[in-house]
Design an enzyme around this catalytic site. Structure first.
Site, PDB file in Angstrom:
ATOM      1  N   CYS A 116       0.943  -1.188   0.001  1.00 54.43           N
ATOM      2  CA  CYS A 116      -0.238   0.069   0.020  1.00 54.43           C
ATOM      3  C   CYS A 116       0.801   1.099   0.166  1.00 54.43           C
ATOM      4  CB  CYS A 116      -0.946   0.041   1.422  1.00 54.43           C
ATOM      5  SG  CYS A 116      -1.988   1.417   1.515  1.00 54.43           S
ATOM      6  N   CYS A 119      -0.472   4.353   2.530  1.00 57.19           N
ATOM      7  CA  CYS A 119      -0.481   4.030   3.839  1.00 57.19           C
ATOM      8  C   CYS A 119      -0.028   2.502   4.404  1.00 57.19           C
ATOM      9  CB  CYS A 119      -1.520   4.618   4.727  1.00 57.19           C
ATOM     10  SG  CYS A 119      -3.156   4.040   3.801  1.00 57.19           S
ATOM     11  N   SER A 120      -1.319   1.801   4.580  1.00 57.85           N
ATOM     12  CA  SER A 120      -1.146   0.605   5.347  1.00 57.85           C
ATOM     13  C   SER A 120      -2.143  -0.418   4.837  1.00 57.85           C
ATOM     14  CB  SER A 120      -0.813   0.420   6.780  1.00 57.85           C
ATOM     15  OG  SER A 120      -2.145   1.141   7.101  1.00 57.85           O
ATOM     16  N   CYS A 121      -2.920  -0.346   3.841  1.00 58.72           N
ATOM     17  CA  CYS A 121      -4.019  -0.800   3.529  1.00 58.72           C
ATOM     18  C   CYS A 121      -3.405  -2.464   3.464  1.00 58.72           C
ATOM     19  CB  CYS A 121      -4.846  -0.508   2.468  1.00 58.72           C
ATOM     20  SG  CYS A 121      -5.623   1.122   2.651  1.00 58.72           S
TER      21      CYS A 121
END
Lengths: 212, 89
Positions: A116, A119-121
């Site tokens: 991602c 961010c951090s999906c």
């Protein structure tokens, strides 16, 4: 001397584990305030917050491993998984929420990697919370710029003629890698197969274990 | 390279994100908009969960769940409880 942890081991030999005894930070103060305001306004209850944390802690890569093992042993399920990952995972009883889950298949000539960049999906419903490195700027940028180098740092050297596809997750679309079934596993059942499926193999930075 | 044990306050931020979204106060898009509005500095100086609690808070205020004033007095009250998260939680 319980607080003397310069060597990161307590006198009993346990690794030192940080407790909630650091100085209260501004953002921690905000978390407490936001949570208590939401409780006071009747938006959530303390019990719901605890239950949510419990549910989150219970999600582990073992969930994803079960999905992968089923796809390896059930060709019809595999077809459904590749056509609609969310529905196929729900069929196995996993709560996927409103997210679109897309399973991408590794084959003899194609390898997939997920990231991602913003961010951090992450497919947390099937894998739990993302590992720290997945959230770092380093991984998020380099997985796109120099994915082969990143993979080789994870110990995965792809042959030059293997096609490498990098998938950038979004707020409502999560990818999970369906690794290729290891050789020598023809006689194994689903449970035995699931034990070969690692978290990293479903992110694409690793391969499943080989049968012992 | 392995994951750390998440601190309790980080897990709570995560829970508040899920529960707040389930209550319809914000969407993941709303959170991301807040994150993107923070500017580059936030990405250099704040940790991951620090950015998320800031984004959740901004969305909740915008949704009218509580006011900036209520947040201010609550944060002051929390701070007065003690010097560690364990004491203030």
């Amino acid at each position: 001397m319980p607080h003397d942890h310069h060597d990161h081991l307590s006198p009993s030999g346990h690794p030192y584990r940080q407790d909630n005894d650091g100085p209260l930070s501004y953002w921690q103060t905000m978390e407490i305030a936001v949570r208590e305001l939401m409780i006071e306004k009747g938006e959530v209850s303390a019990a719901e917050v605890s239950a949510q944390i419990d549910a989150m802690d219970a999600r582990t890569p073992a969930n994803g491993a079960r999905v992968v093992a089923r796809a390896w042993s059930d060709p019809e399920f595999k077809a459904r998984l590749l056509a609609n990952g969310s529905d196929a995972a729900r069929e196995m009883g996993f709560d996927i929420g409103p997210m679109h889950l897309v399973a991408v298949e590794n084959t003899e000539d194609t390898h997939n990697l997920i990231v991602c960049t913003l961010c951090s999906c992450y497919p947390r419903n099937l894998l739990g919370l993302p590992p720290d490195w997945y959230k770092t700027r380093e991984y998020r940028s380099r997985a796109v710029k120099e994915p082969r180098k990143v993979l080789s740092e994870f110990g995965l050297d792809l042959p030059e003629n293997t096609t490498l596809r990098v998938h950038d997750s979004t707020a409502d679309m999560r990818y999970i890698v369906l690794p290729a079934r290891p050789k020598g596993t023809d006689s194994m059942d689903s449970d035995a197969l699931a034990a070969l499926v690692t978290r990293d193999s479903m992110i694409g930075v690793g391969l499943p274990k080989s049968p012992a | 390279m392995d994951s750390h044990d998440f601190a309790l306050w980080e897990k709570r931020v995560d829970a508040l994100m899920i529960l707040g979204a389930a209550r319809g106060h914000f969407t993941v898009d709303g959170l991301r908009r807040a994150l993107e509005d923070m500017g580059e500095d936030a990405f250099e100086k704040m940790t991951y969960y620090e950015r998320w609690i800031a984004a959740i808070n901004q969305n909740l205020i915008e949704a009218g769940v509580y006011s900036l004033e209520e947040l201010g007095s609550k944060m002051a009250e929390v701070e007065a409880r003690g010097e560690t998260y364990g004491a203030a939680q």
